[in-house]
Scaffold this motif. Sequence first.
Motif, short mmCIF file in Angstrom:
data_model
loop_
_atom_site.label_atom_id
_atom_site.label_comp_id
_atom_site.label_asym_id
_atom_site.label_seq_id
_atom_site.Cartn_x
_atom_site.Cartn_y
_atom_site.Cartn_z
N GLN A 21 0.84 -1.19 0.00
CA GLN A 21 0.00 0.00 0.00
C GLN A 21 0.88 1.24 0.00
O GLN A 21 2.03 1.21 0.42
N THR A 22 0.30 2.35 -0.44
CA THR A 22 1.00 3.62 -0.32
C THR A 22 1.21 3.94 1.16
O THR A 22 0.40 3.55 2.01
N GLY A 118 -0.20 16.13 -12.09
CA GLY A 118 0.51 15.66 -13.26
C GLY A 118 0.19 14.19 -13.50
O GLY A 118 -0.63 13.59 -12.81
N ARG A 119 0.86 13.62 -14.47
CA ARG A 119 0.61 12.23 -14.84
C ARG A 119 0.90 11.27 -13.69
O ARG A 119 0.16 10.33 -13.45
N LYS A 120 2.00 11.53 -12.96
CA LYS A 120 2.36 10.64 -11.85
C LYS A 120 1.27 10.65 -10.77
O LYS A 120 0.84 9.59 -10.29
N THR A 121 0.82 11.83 -10.39
CA THR A 121 -0.23 11.95 -9.37
C THR A 121 -1.50 11.25 -9.83
O THR A 121 -2.14 10.51 -9.08
N ALA A 122 -1.87 11.48 -11.08
CA ALA A 122 -3.07 10.84 -11.63
C ALA A 122 -2.94 9.32 -11.58
O ALA A 122 -3.89 8.61 -11.21
N ASN A 123 -1.77 8.81 -11.94
CA ASN A 123 -1.56 7.36 -11.93
C ASN A 123 -1.66 6.78 -10.52
O ASN A 123 -2.19 5.68 -10.33
N VAL A 124 -1.16 7.51 -9.53
CA VAL A 124 -1.26 7.04 -8.14
C VAL A 124 -2.73 6.94 -7.72
O VAL A 124 -3.16 5.94 -7.15
#
Length: 215
Positions: A21-22, A118-124
């Motif tokens: 998990q995160t 951004g893309r990374k945040t969206a992916n998370v």
Amino acid sequence: MNRAAIFEFFRRLAENNPDPQTELEFGNTYQLLVAVTLSAQATDVGVNKATRALFERVKTPQDMLDLGEDGLKEHIKTIGLFNSKAKNVMAMAEILVRDHGGEVPADRDALTELPGVGRKTANVVLNCAFGMETFAVDTHIFRVANRTGMAKGKTPLAVEKGLEKKVPQPFRVGSHHWMILHGRYICKARTPECWRCDVVDLCGFKQKVLEKKKG
């Protein structure tokens, strides 16, 4: 790394940690979005310290608007770049209320249109909240993917595309968590702790540190 090695890489990590998990703390999808947005150029530990009290009060975008920008800043002032992050989080809350009924959209394009996302945040968010097979390439994943030879690339997007092609089932949903944790605690940036790595024999890194430095 060939496909068999990649499968074995994740199989071993999954055996040690079946449900990764995160390390960010959150109670719902909106709080996750806020936490990930605040975590840019900050540690999860630092974000968690700042958001514990915040998230007792703020559970929805409307709650955030009611708190106001100055109130938000008071909560997150220990986090780097807190002024610009506060502006983004408030603007994000306004858009979520106005255009999405106060809900976080389960769509990458809609997420990346939000301020500070951004893309990374969206992916998370897509991975952690909606269980999608996304690969959020942060500094840890970028390093582990390149160092091991799993998915080499000069940019985060190139590494992400490589992982999309190479990571097999049943590890696709959990893979980015395993890689982050591996990079954070074992495959460290300055001195990788290869002497205690469970996948050291699968790794293509040539400068392995196979003995712990004394002192």
